[in-house]
Scaffold this motif. Structure first.
Motif, PDB file in Angstrom:
ATOM      1  N   PHE A  53     -28.690   4.303  -9.788  1.00  0.00           N
ATOM      2  CA  PHE A  53     -27.737   4.828  -8.815  1.00  0.00           C
ATOM      3  C   PHE A  53     -26.798   5.855  -9.439  1.00  0.00           C
ATOM      4  CE2 PHE A  53     -29.102   0.956  -6.651  1.00  0.00           C
ATOM      5  CZ  PHE A  53     -29.381   1.495  -5.403  1.00  0.00           C
ATOM      6  N   GLY A  54     -26.320   5.553 -10.661  1.00  0.00           N
ATOM      7  CA  GLY A  54     -25.313   6.413 -11.277  1.00  0.00           C
ATOM      8  C   GLY A  54     -25.881   7.686 -11.877  1.00  0.00           C
ATOM      9  N   THR A  56     -29.308   8.842 -11.344  1.00  0.00           N
ATOM     10  CA  THR A  56     -30.415   9.474 -10.643  1.00  0.00           C
ATOM     11  C   THR A  56     -30.091   9.720  -9.168  1.00  0.00           C
ATOM     12  OG1 THR A  56     -31.961   8.378 -12.133  1.00  0.00           O
ATOM     13  CG2 THR A  56     -32.875   9.364 -10.161  1.00  0.00           C
ATOM     14  N   TYR A  58     -27.288   9.092  -7.194  1.00  0.00           N
ATOM     15  CA  TYR A  58     -26.042   9.812  -6.920  1.00  0.00           C
ATOM     16  C   TYR A  58     -26.117  11.268  -7.405  1.00  0.00           C
ATOM     17  CZ  TYR A  58     -21.385  11.634  -7.640  1.00  0.00           C
ATOM     18  OH  TYR A  58     -20.298  12.477  -7.667  1.00  0.00           O
ATOM     19  N   PRO A  59     -26.556  11.529  -8.630  1.00  0.00           N
ATOM     20  CA  PRO A  59     -26.672  12.930  -9.061  1.00  0.00           C
ATOM     21  C   PRO A  59     -27.568  13.771  -8.165  1.00  0.00           C
ATOM     22  CG  PRO A  59     -26.783  11.517 -10.961  1.00  0.00           C
ATOM     23  CD  PRO A  59     -26.803  10.615  -9.765  1.00  0.00           C
ATOM     24  N   MET A  60     -28.657  13.176  -7.663  1.00  0.00           N
ATOM     25  CA  MET A  60     -29.532  13.953  -6.776  1.00  0.00           C
ATOM     26  C   MET A  60     -28.770  14.371  -5.514  1.00  0.00           C
ATOM     27  SD  MET A  60     -32.550  14.426  -8.003  1.00  0.00           S
ATOM     28  CE  MET A  60     -33.460  14.922  -6.550  1.00  0.00           C
TER      29      MET A  60
ATOM     30  N   THR B 126     -39.022   7.764 -10.616  1.00  0.00           N
ATOM     31  CA  THR B 126     -38.170   8.448 -11.602  1.00  0.00           C
ATOM     32  C   THR B 126     -38.992   8.951 -12.789  1.00  0.00           C
ATOM     33  OG1 THR B 126     -37.603   6.371 -12.697  1.00  0.00           O
ATOM     34  CG2 THR B 126     -36.101   7.164 -11.010  1.00  0.00           C
ATOM     35  N   LEU B 129     -39.693  12.416 -11.896  1.00  0.00           N
ATOM     36  CA  LEU B 129     -38.553  13.270 -11.598  1.00  0.00           C
ATOM     37  C   LEU B 129     -38.244  14.147 -12.816  1.00  0.00           C
ATOM     38  CD1 LEU B 129     -36.220  13.707  -9.468  1.00  0.00           C
ATOM     39  CD2 LEU B 129     -34.880  12.237 -10.966  1.00  0.00           C
ATOM     40  N   ALA B 133     -33.793  18.435 -12.630  1.00  0.00           N
ATOM     41  CA  ALA B 133     -33.307  18.251 -11.268  1.00  0.00           C
ATOM     42  C   ALA B 133     -31.954  17.551 -11.245  1.00  0.00           C
ATOM     43  CB  ALA B 133     -34.317  17.468 -10.442  1.00  0.00           C
ATOM     44  N   VAL B 134     -31.669  16.736 -12.252  1.00  0.00           N
ATOM     45  CA  VAL B 134     -30.390  16.021 -12.266  1.00  0.00           C
ATOM     46  C   VAL B 134     -29.478  16.495 -13.381  1.00  0.00           C
ATOM     47  CG1 VAL B 134     -31.091  13.922 -11.054  1.00  0.00           C
ATOM     48  CG2 VAL B 134     -31.550  14.162 -13.489  1.00  0.00           C
ATOM     49  N   PRO B 137     -25.669  17.839 -12.036  1.00  0.00           N
ATOM     50  CA  PRO B 137     -24.717  16.795 -11.640  1.00  0.00           C
ATOM     51  C   PRO B 137     -24.433  15.791 -12.757  1.00  0.00           C
ATOM     52  CG  PRO B 137     -26.808  16.519 -10.508  1.00  0.00           C
ATOM     53  CD  PRO B 137     -26.855  17.835 -11.190  1.00  0.00           C
ATOM     54  N   GLN B 138     -25.435  15.471 -13.560  1.00  0.00           N
ATOM     55  CA  GLN B 138     -25.148  14.583 -14.689  1.00  0.00           C
ATOM     56  C   GLN B 138     -24.131  15.234 -15.623  1.00  0.00           C
ATOM     57  OE1 GLN B 138     -28.726  13.306 -16.712  1.00  0.00           O
ATOM     58  NE2 GLN B 138     -29.281  11.874 -15.098  1.00  0.00           N
ATOM     59  N   ILE B 141     -20.747  14.809 -14.192  1.00  0.00           N
ATOM     60  CA  ILE B 141     -20.258  13.437 -14.397  1.00  0.00           C
ATOM     61  C   ILE B 141     -19.692  13.289 -15.809  1.00  0.00           C
ATOM     62  CG2 ILE B 141     -20.962  11.018 -14.641  1.00  0.00           C
ATOM     63  CD1 ILE B 141     -23.037  11.508 -12.449  1.00  0.00           C
ATOM     64  N   LEU B 160     -28.928   2.473 -20.012  1.00  0.00           N
ATOM     65  CA  LEU B 160     -29.069   2.246 -18.579  1.00  0.00           C
ATOM     66  C   LEU B 160     -30.520   2.451 -18.148  1.00  0.00           C
ATOM     67  CD1 LEU B 160     -25.793   4.056 -17.490  1.00  0.00           C
ATOM     68  CD2 LEU B 160     -26.162   1.621 -17.878  1.00  0.00           C
TER      69      LEU B 160
END
Lengths: 324, 290
Positions: A53-54, A56, A58-60, B126, B129, B133-134, B137-138, B141, B160
């Motif tokens: 969630f944090g 993958t 949510y970032p998507m 995933t 993926l 692509a992430v 946003p990562q 964060i 994680l």
């Protein structure tokens, strides 16, 4: 929450002999184990859930939102609607350069790499001395994969006075600087990808080892030539593995970043000829700090890869044979 | 009858000498092409700069080991700093992957729970993926957590279980461990944690070793994330240290650059030499049952 599956329900037998009793106990225990998980599985999965969630999901979603904004990381994002996407498709020639370079890279490197991987796996699929050594030698470059050191070596090998031109000069061919020519720079990257055919080769080899021997024997008794045997037996039986390799290699090729970065010194040049999509995304996001635009690029990449994968899966119904 | 005339398959097996020689010739040829660039790098790392491109043979006229000392302290910081930094990142990543992926794999392999199929499907999703692509946003964060220019963005995600490849590998492995072992332990009053810790984990050592080696190599070579998250020179890892080198040497010390490239590849090469068989088998079997 903990509903038992019907097929797991213990069957009541009228006469409870000792062995029936044991069987029933066993089934009851199995049922208890399946049900009794309670919160345990969630405890074990907790780190993964946080990651899913944090890092993958949510970032998507965040990335989807950012793709509709102007965002430079330092000031709050500004909603711009579909402007990023419009700019990409109508007003950004570099985007199209990168699409061109990436598609060419994928379309040329993946079939060459897989073809070579299968050919070499066929050669290795027999009792030959030193097979372990060959396998290791062919796999090593793949393992080194995206290492910067490899890309540096590659850049020198295909440079103006590099090893490759020296090799050509044996045949009286006068080479050129392959890296700094826009017509050939991308092909040095493709060659690098093809050189790393080891991973699919090893997977093909494992698949070839599992093919049923008696089918070949029967085919040979019927007088089938090696070419016929390959196309009528080996290839059809191997299609699940071909499919697996195709999906994996296409995704991998779309993600290629390091060699393009190193070979062009981070520029994607000459004339954007090595501007692979990942490199362009990196430059937009982290060099130009156009994070909103880069997010839009990321979503397009995601959709394209998902599209390619989906097409692969749909097409696979027509050419992949599963025996079970 | 078949005792007298050899079956076609037997004929195939005992391929003629000429055929055998042909196959070996082809294979040796391919092997030379595959390994030549690496040997060339090694030999260039020992040549004087003037000789690297004028004298392309593999044996240097004169050994020039100074390339190594020159490269070691020649790219801003001493190369030992980059190696230390890379070690911090890779060891953190290995520990994270071992713990988090084995926990998740145990849950997927041994429990029934709500929406298990959905979660498992997402996990496999995933796998496909692309990290790009992430990436943005990562990054935001980690930027908001003020983790940029630290090793946390490179290590914490591994705790994680973001490397679904290894979860999948371990699920397949745990499925091959007989459930009777868990059940016996449960009869003796062990709880799931004890079963994981005392039975599953010790038995899945081969999968853990494979995970360790691949996590080590892939993290060590992962250029994109290190490039994005590490900004100051003294935080740089080996791949970043190498690129510094690359910029400096646009004209001169090629020998030093090849020397450091060799050093940079050494950990992977050593891993490969020690675990060659396991690496190859691991790659061959990991995806097969999907």
């Amino acid at each position: 929450m903990t509903t038992a599956k019907t097929d797991e329900v213990v069957k009541e037998s009228p006469a409870a002999t000792p062995s029936d009793q044991r069987e029933r106990d066993r089934q009851r225990r199995r049922l208890a184990r399946k049900r009794g998980g309670g919160w345990w599985p969630y405890l074990f999965l907790a780190p993964w859930f946080v990651g899913l969630f944090g890092l993958t999901i949510y970032p998507m979603l965040d990335s989807l939102y950012l793709s509709f904004t102007d965002f430079d990381l330092l000031t709050p994002e500004k909603w711009v609607g579909t402007a990023n996407y419009e700019r990409m498709f109508t007003d950004d020639p570099v985007f199209w350069d990168s699409v061109h370079a990436t598609l060419l890279y994928v379309v040329v490197s993946v079939p060459l790499k897989l073809g070579l991987a299968l050919a070499v796996a066929m050669l290795l699929n027999r009792d030959i001395k030193g097979i372990g050594l060959y396998r290791a030698a062919f796999y090593l470059p793949s393992l080194l994969g995206g290492a910067v050191a490899i890309a540096i070596v590659w850049r020198q090998v295909f440079g103006g006075d590099g090893l490759f031109n020296d090799f050509l000069s044996w045949f009286g061919i006068k080479g050129q600087d392959w890296i700094s020519s826009p017509d050939t720079a991308l092909y040095t990257l493709i060659l690098l990808a093809v050189w790393q055919f080891g991973t699919p080769m090893v997977i093909f080899l494992a698949g070839l080892k599992q093919l049923p021997k008696d089918v070949y024997e029967a085919a040979e008794i019927d007088g089938a030539s090696p070419v016929t045997r390959f196309f009528k037996i080996t290839l059809p039986l191997l299609t699940p593995i071909v499919f697996f390799n195709v999906v994996l290699q296409i995704i991998d090729a779309f993600k290629t970043f390091t060699p393009a970065f190193v070979i062009s010194n981070g520029s994607g040049g000459p004339l954007n000829s090595t501007m692979l999509y990942s490199l362009y995304l990196y430059k937009k996001g982290f060099t130009d700090l156009q994070m909103g635009y880069a997010s839009a690029l990321a979503w397009v990449l995601f959709l394209v890869i998902a599209g390619f994968t989906a097409v692969n899966f749909i097409a696979s119904r027509y050419w992949v044979h599963y025996d079970d | 009858m078949s005792a007298i005339t050899p079956s076609p398959l037997q004929k195939l097996r005992s391929a003629t000498g000429a055929r055998r020689i042909f196959i070996h010739t082809v294979l040796i040829g391919v092997a030379i092409v595959m390994l030549y660039p690496l040997m060339w790098m090694l030999s260039s790392s020992l040549k004087p700069d003037t000789e690297i491109f004028t004298h392309p043979g593999l044996i240097p006229n004169k050994l020039n080991p100074e390339n190594y000392s020159k490269g070691w302290d020649g790219s801003g910081n001493s190369f030992s700093l980059y190696i230390t930094n890379s070690l911090i990142v890779t060891i953190g990543a290995v520990i994270g992957n071992i713990i988090s992926c084995s926990l998740a794999a145990y849950a997927f392999a041994r429990f029934e729970f709500r929406w298990k199929k959905l979660w498992f499907g997402l996990m496999l999703g995933t796998l496909m993926l692309p990290t790009q692509a992430v990436l943005i946003p990562q990054y935001t964060i980690f930027y908001n957590l003020t983790w940029i220019n630290t090793y946390l963005p490179l290590i914490v995600p591994k705790f994680l279980a973001v490397d679904a490849f290894f979860i999948f590998l371990m699920v397949q492995f745990i499925r091959s461990i007989p459930r009777e072992l868990d059940q016996a332990a449960m009869m003796d009053g062990a709880n799931p944690w004890q079963i994981y810790w005392k039975i599953i984990l010790p038995l899945m050592k081969p999968a853990l070793v494979t995970t360790t080696i691949f996590t080590f190599i892939w993290t060590y070579d992962d250029f994109l994330h290190q490039l994005v998250y590490l900004q100051q020179n003294d935080k740089f890892t080996v791949p970043l240290g190498l690129t510094l080198f690359m910029d400096q040497t646009s004209g001169s010390s090629y020998g030093a650059m090849f020397a450091m490239s060799t050093i940079a590849l050494a950990p992977t090469l050593i891993c490969f030499l020690i675990f060659q068989k396991r690496l190859v088998e691991g790659m061959a079997t990991s995806g097969m049952k999907g």
